[in-house]
Design a protein around this motif. Structure first.
Motif, PDB file in Angstrom:
ATOM      1  N   LEU A 183       4.749   2.361   0.623  1.00  0.00           N
ATOM      2  CA  LEU A 183       4.217   1.970   1.931  1.00  0.00           C
ATOM      3  C   LEU A 183       4.936   2.711   3.051  1.00  0.00           C
ATOM      4  CD1 LEU A 183       3.631  -1.887   2.324  1.00  0.00           C
ATOM      5  CD2 LEU A 183       1.976  -0.025   2.565  1.00  0.00           C
ATOM      6  N   GLU A 184       6.268   2.781   2.918  1.00  0.00           N
ATOM      7  CA  GLU A 184       7.084   3.456   3.925  1.00  0.00           C
ATOM      8  C   GLU A 184       6.731   4.948   3.983  1.00  0.00           C
ATOM      9  OE1 GLU A 184       8.876   1.458   5.730  1.00  0.00           O
ATOM     10  OE2 GLU A 184       9.579   3.083   7.026  1.00  0.00           O
ATOM     11  N   GLU A 185       6.586   5.530   2.788  1.00  0.00           N
ATOM     12  CA  GLU A 185       6.250   6.955   2.726  1.00  0.00           C
ATOM     13  C   GLU A 185       4.877   7.206   3.364  1.00  0.00           C
ATOM     14  OE1 GLU A 185       6.862   8.591  -1.233  1.00  0.00           O
ATOM     15  OE2 GLU A 185       6.256  10.607  -0.574  1.00  0.00           O
ATOM     16  N   LEU A 186       3.956   6.303   3.130  1.00  0.00           N
ATOM     17  CA  LEU A 186       2.612   6.454   3.699  1.00  0.00           C
ATOM     18  C   LEU A 186       2.649   6.380   5.233  1.00  0.00           C
ATOM     19  CD1 LEU A 186       0.617   4.351   1.112  1.00  0.00           C
ATOM     20  CD2 LEU A 186       0.060   6.701   1.759  1.00  0.00           C
ATOM     21  N   LYS A 187       3.533   5.530   5.748  1.00  0.00           N
ATOM     22  CA  LYS A 187       3.625   5.395   7.213  1.00  0.00           C
ATOM     23  C   LYS A 187       4.036   6.715   7.850  1.00  0.00           C
ATOM     24  CE  LYS A 187       4.995   0.583   7.535  1.00  0.00           C
ATOM     25  NZ  LYS A 187       6.199  -0.246   7.586  1.00  0.00           N
ATOM     26  N   PHE A 216      -4.746   9.410   0.779  1.00  0.00           N
ATOM     27  CA  PHE A 216      -4.194   8.760  -0.412  1.00  0.00           C
ATOM     28  C   PHE A 216      -4.729   7.338  -0.550  1.00  0.00           C
ATOM     29  CE2 PHE A 216      -1.118  12.170   0.152  1.00  0.00           C
ATOM     30  CZ  PHE A 216      -1.052  12.642  -1.153  1.00  0.00           C
ATOM     31  N   ILE A 217      -5.020   6.985  -1.787  1.00  0.00           N
ATOM     32  CA  ILE A 217      -5.509   5.641  -2.100  1.00  0.00           C
ATOM     33  C   ILE A 217      -4.399   4.970  -2.913  1.00  0.00           C
ATOM     34  CG2 ILE A 217      -7.332   4.335  -3.255  1.00  0.00           C
ATOM     35  CD1 ILE A 217      -9.057   6.985  -3.014  1.00  0.00           C
ATOM     36  N   PRO A 218      -3.552   4.172  -2.266  1.00  0.00           N
ATOM     37  CA  PRO A 218      -2.372   3.654  -2.973  1.00  0.00           C
ATOM     38  C   PRO A 218      -2.700   2.489  -3.906  1.00  0.00           C
ATOM     39  CG  PRO A 218      -2.396   2.865  -0.709  1.00  0.00           C
ATOM     40  CD  PRO A 218      -3.581   3.780  -0.842  1.00  0.00           C
ATOM     41  N   ALA A 266       1.746  -9.105  -5.446  1.00  0.00           N
ATOM     42  CA  ALA A 266       0.488  -8.363  -5.595  1.00  0.00           C
ATOM     43  C   ALA A 266      -0.474  -8.694  -4.456  1.00  0.00           C
ATOM     44  CB  ALA A 266      -0.144  -8.682  -6.946  1.00  0.00           C
ATOM     45  N   ARG A 267      -0.564  -9.946  -4.116  1.00  0.00           N
ATOM     46  CA  ARG A 267      -1.438 -10.350  -2.992  1.00  0.00           C
ATOM     47  C   ARG A 267      -0.938  -9.728  -1.680  1.00  0.00           C
ATOM     48  NH1 ARG A 267      -4.969 -14.528  -3.986  1.00  0.00           N
ATOM     49  NH2 ARG A 267      -4.686 -15.595  -5.982  1.00  0.00           N
ATOM     50  N   ALA A 280      -2.851  -7.073   0.877  1.00  0.00           N
ATOM     51  CA  ALA A 280      -2.940  -7.369   2.317  1.00  0.00           C
ATOM     52  C   ALA A 280      -2.339  -6.235   3.137  1.00  0.00           C
ATOM     53  CB  ALA A 280      -2.216  -8.681   2.609  1.00  0.00           C
ATOM     54  N   ALA A 281      -1.338  -5.562   2.575  1.00  0.00           N
ATOM     55  CA  ALA A 281      -0.661  -4.469   3.297  1.00  0.00           C
ATOM     56  C   ALA A 281      -1.418  -3.149   3.210  1.00  0.00           C
ATOM     57  CB  ALA A 281       0.744  -4.290   2.747  1.00  0.00           C
ATOM     58  N   GLY A 282      -2.482  -3.113   2.409  1.00  0.00           N
ATOM     59  CA  GLY A 282      -3.298  -1.901   2.376  1.00  0.00           C
ATOM     60  C   GLY A 282      -3.440  -1.232   1.022  1.00  0.00           C
ATOM     61  N   PHE A 283      -2.795  -1.754  -0.013  1.00  0.00           N
ATOM     62  CA  PHE A 283      -2.979  -1.168  -1.347  1.00  0.00           C
ATOM     63  C   PHE A 283      -4.404  -1.444  -1.820  1.00  0.00           C
ATOM     64  CE2 PHE A 283       1.555  -0.894  -1.162  1.00  0.00           C
ATOM     65  CZ  PHE A 283       1.882   0.164  -1.997  1.00  0.00           C
ATOM     66  N   LYS A 284      -4.988  -0.453  -2.502  1.00  0.00           N
ATOM     67  CA  LYS A 284      -6.405  -0.516  -2.865  1.00  0.00           C
ATOM     68  C   LYS A 284      -6.641  -0.828  -4.336  1.00  0.00           C
ATOM     69  CE  LYS A 284      -7.497   0.868   1.291  1.00  0.00           C
ATOM     70  NZ  LYS A 284      -7.852  -0.175   2.274  1.00  0.00           N
ATOM     71  N   GLY A 285      -5.560  -0.999  -5.099  1.00  0.00           N
ATOM     72  CA  GLY A 285      -5.730  -1.296  -6.517  1.00  0.00           C
ATOM     73  C   GLY A 285      -4.397  -1.638  -7.139  1.00  0.00           C
ATOM     74  N   PHE A 286      -4.441  -2.009  -8.416  1.00  0.00           N
ATOM     75  CA  PHE A 286      -3.224  -2.335  -9.153  1.00  0.00           C
ATOM     76  C   PHE A 286      -3.023  -1.326 -10.284  1.00  0.00           C
ATOM     77  CE2 PHE A 286      -4.128  -7.071  -8.166  1.00  0.00           C
ATOM     78  CZ  PHE A 286      -3.480  -6.962  -6.925  1.00  0.00           C
ATOM     79  N   GLU A 287      -1.776  -1.067 -10.598  1.00  0.00           N
ATOM     80  CA  GLU A 287      -1.465  -0.235 -11.773  1.00  0.00           C
ATOM     81  C   GLU A 287      -0.634  -1.073 -12.735  1.00  0.00           C
ATOM     82  OE1 GLU A 287      -0.916   3.746 -11.479  1.00  0.00           O
ATOM     83  OE2 GLU A 287      -0.225   3.927 -13.553  1.00  0.00           O
TER      84      GLU A 287
END
Lengths: 273, 267
Positions: free
Chosen positions: B58-62, B70-72, B87-88, B92-99
């Motif tokens: 998240l920090e790197e994306l900022k 990028f789709i994190p 995970a929730r 909410a912070a902008g991640f678009k999927g789970f790995e």
């Protein structure tokens, strides 16, 4: 850049594949024409001018010279399909001793083969290899050795005598007049392999194999120089082509690898027969 | 649009990586006109608390100022305390999927017998069900390095077809990217499943198309829509996988370049 645009490198420059196989998987009695014609089609499609092919005997038959002869005869069938484009390497098992030396002579002097292919029958630095190495020095032909530095238990059981860079370097230091090719350095622990041979100028390596770890090619060129890398695929065509396209090297270095400049003289010999 | 569904930032403990930052991946993307990359932070495979790696990403994306979008994906470890809250929060912070990283986090994709509670649990399924609730896809990478050359300190396991079947058959709704895994390698049950489960997507990292019948065989198992572009960058050079989708006459190159995006639109 579009990938087809990148492929101009192959289509516009001489390309020699030094680690290929035709008719590898259908036993030692019948030539696999479908595979051979498929290979020629791929060569045209990808801009590959010449390939050097071999058939190692990989099963329980490998200790019997008659199967090595049969395999080499199939390789000869492949070379006859397109004599200017397909070249042969002679497979022998070092345990066949004098018979192996005679088979090398037959393949080189009668069939026009351009080198020897060794498999994981013994390590490259095992003394049983010495007569074969000496024969190759005498005939001035290179030795392509199946090599990799693996760590997994399966390979330890299946091919415990597979050489890695350390075995290649030991043999090269003992026989500085011999020319060795450490096969497919890019598979398994490629850094181990290239570090081990770095100080042995008579060990070359090829970039064939299905793995395409970044930045294996750049590191190999940095340690060995582009002239000690040969191009090839070992049947993994897209990996072999793609990893060279993707490597961050000068155009000149890429052309050097593709052409196998230092090895041209081995291919020229065939024309004299 | 050109989507790469298989990229990572961060470190791999067994090998030094180049281009393992957003800027590094952006450079690779620019070279091939790739517009979007699905990305996770490899550090999360090895931290006890995987969510710390998500916060790093998240920090790197900022701070990222490149061109590639990028789709994190957040790395979720369902065997770690408070994983569901994390995970929730990440969605909410902008991640678009789970790995999911079952091999490195020490759980199975199949139901497990957890002896401390004397009953079977299916932790991976809990993540899938949460993904369904939140409307995000899941990514599972079968392997990062060929097993033959892995460090003796690495795991020699790969995610298998049986494990994937055990998970994917229990939740048919969540889109799943199965990367570094050939659709032909999963066994009969898995093959039958992915014929039905059209929201299972694959990449071309694990099969050869030249002098091979693999492309034809793959399209007997999955639809063209289920094949996306994925490079497994920065572990791999990109060109081998680009060659596979561009040169196999059976594949629709232009469609495969955008199929990764279709997976998101199907949500």
């Amino acid at each position: 850049m579009e990938i087809r645009e990148q492929m101009k490198l192959f289509h516009e420059n001489p390309v020699v594949g030094w680690h290929e196989h035709i008719s590898l998987y259908r036993g030692y009695e019948k030539f696999d024409m479908d595979n051979a014609l498929g290979t020629l089609k791929v060569m045209d499609e990808l801009g590959i001018d010449k390939i050097v092919t071999s058939i190692p005997v990989v099963d329980h038959k490998r200790g019997d010279i008659k199967y090595a002869i049969a395999a080499n005869n199939l390789t000869y069938e492949a070379t006859k399909l397109s004599p200017d484009r397909i070249f042969g390497l002679c497979y022998v098992h070092p345990g066949q001793h004098e018979l192996a030396l005679r088979e090398i002579e037959r393949c080189v002097n009668e069939l026009g083969f351009v080198g020897v292919k060794l498999y994981y029958d013994y390590f490259m630095d095992d003394p049983i290899q010495h007569p074969i190495i000496e024969k190759c020095i005498e005939l001035d032909i290179p030795i392509l050795m199946h090599s990799m530095k693996y760590y997994d238990e399966g390979n330890k059981l299946r091919q415990p005598l597979t050489s890695n860079g350390v075995h290649m370097a030991n043999a090269a230091r003992k026989f500085p007049d011999a020319t060795f090719i450490m096969g497919h350095f890019t598979i398994c622990d490629w850094k181990w392999s290239i570090k081990a041979i770095a100080d042995c100028p008579n060990v070359y390596t090829d970039i064939s194999g299905s793995n395409f770890d970044r930045p294996g090619i750049e590191e190999a060129v940095s340690l060995l120089g582009a002239n000690r890398l040969l191009w090839g695929t070992d049947g993994a065509w897209s990996a072999g082509v793609g990893k060279l396209l993707g490597a961050e090297l000068s155009e000149e270095d890429k052309k050097t690898i593709l052409s196998g400049r230092d090895f041209e003289r081995f291919l020229c010999r065939k024309k004299k027969i | 649009m050109f989507v790469d569904i298989s990229t990572y930032v961060g470190h791999w403990p067994f090998r030094n990586l180049k281009y393992n930052t957003l800027e590094g991946l952006d450079k690779l993307a620019q070279e091939h006109d790739i517009t979007h990359m699905v990305v996770s932070n490899l550090n999360g495979f090895f931290y006890k608390d995987a969510n710390a790696a998500n916060l790093e990403l998240l920090e790197e994306l900022k701070n990222y100022k490149g061109k590639t979008e990028f789709i994190p994906f957040a790395i979720v470890n369902p065997s770690y305390v408070e994983w569901e809250k994390d995970a929730r929060d990440m969605v909410a912070a902008g991640f678009k999927g789970f790995e999911l990283a079952p091999i490195y986090h020490g759980y199975s994709l199949a139901p497990e017998m957890l002896f401390d509670e004397y009953m079977p649990k299916h932790r991976a399924l809990q993540v899938m069900n949460l993904a369904e609730e939140l409307g995000v896809p899941v990514r599972i990478c079968s392997s990062f390095e060929n097993f033959r050359g892995r460090s003796p300190r690495d795991s020699y396991d790969n995610v298998t077809g049986d494990q994937l079947y055990a998970l994917l058959s229990k939740n048919m709704n969540v889109p799943v990217f199965v990367t570094s895994f050939s659709p032909l390698a999963g066994g009969e049950k898995f093959t039958a499943l992915i014929k039905e489960r059209k929201n299972t997507y694959f990449d071309p990292t694990s099969f050869e198309v030249f002098n091979s019948k693999a492309a034809e065989a793959i399209l007997n198992v999955i639809d063209q829509d289920q094949l996306c572009y994925g490079s497994l960058s920065p572990f791999n050079y990109m060109e081998p996988t680009l060659l596979r989708i561009a040169y196999a006459p059976e594949f629709d190159y232009e469609a495969i370049k955008t199929n990764g995006a279709k997976a998101f639109k199907s949500l």
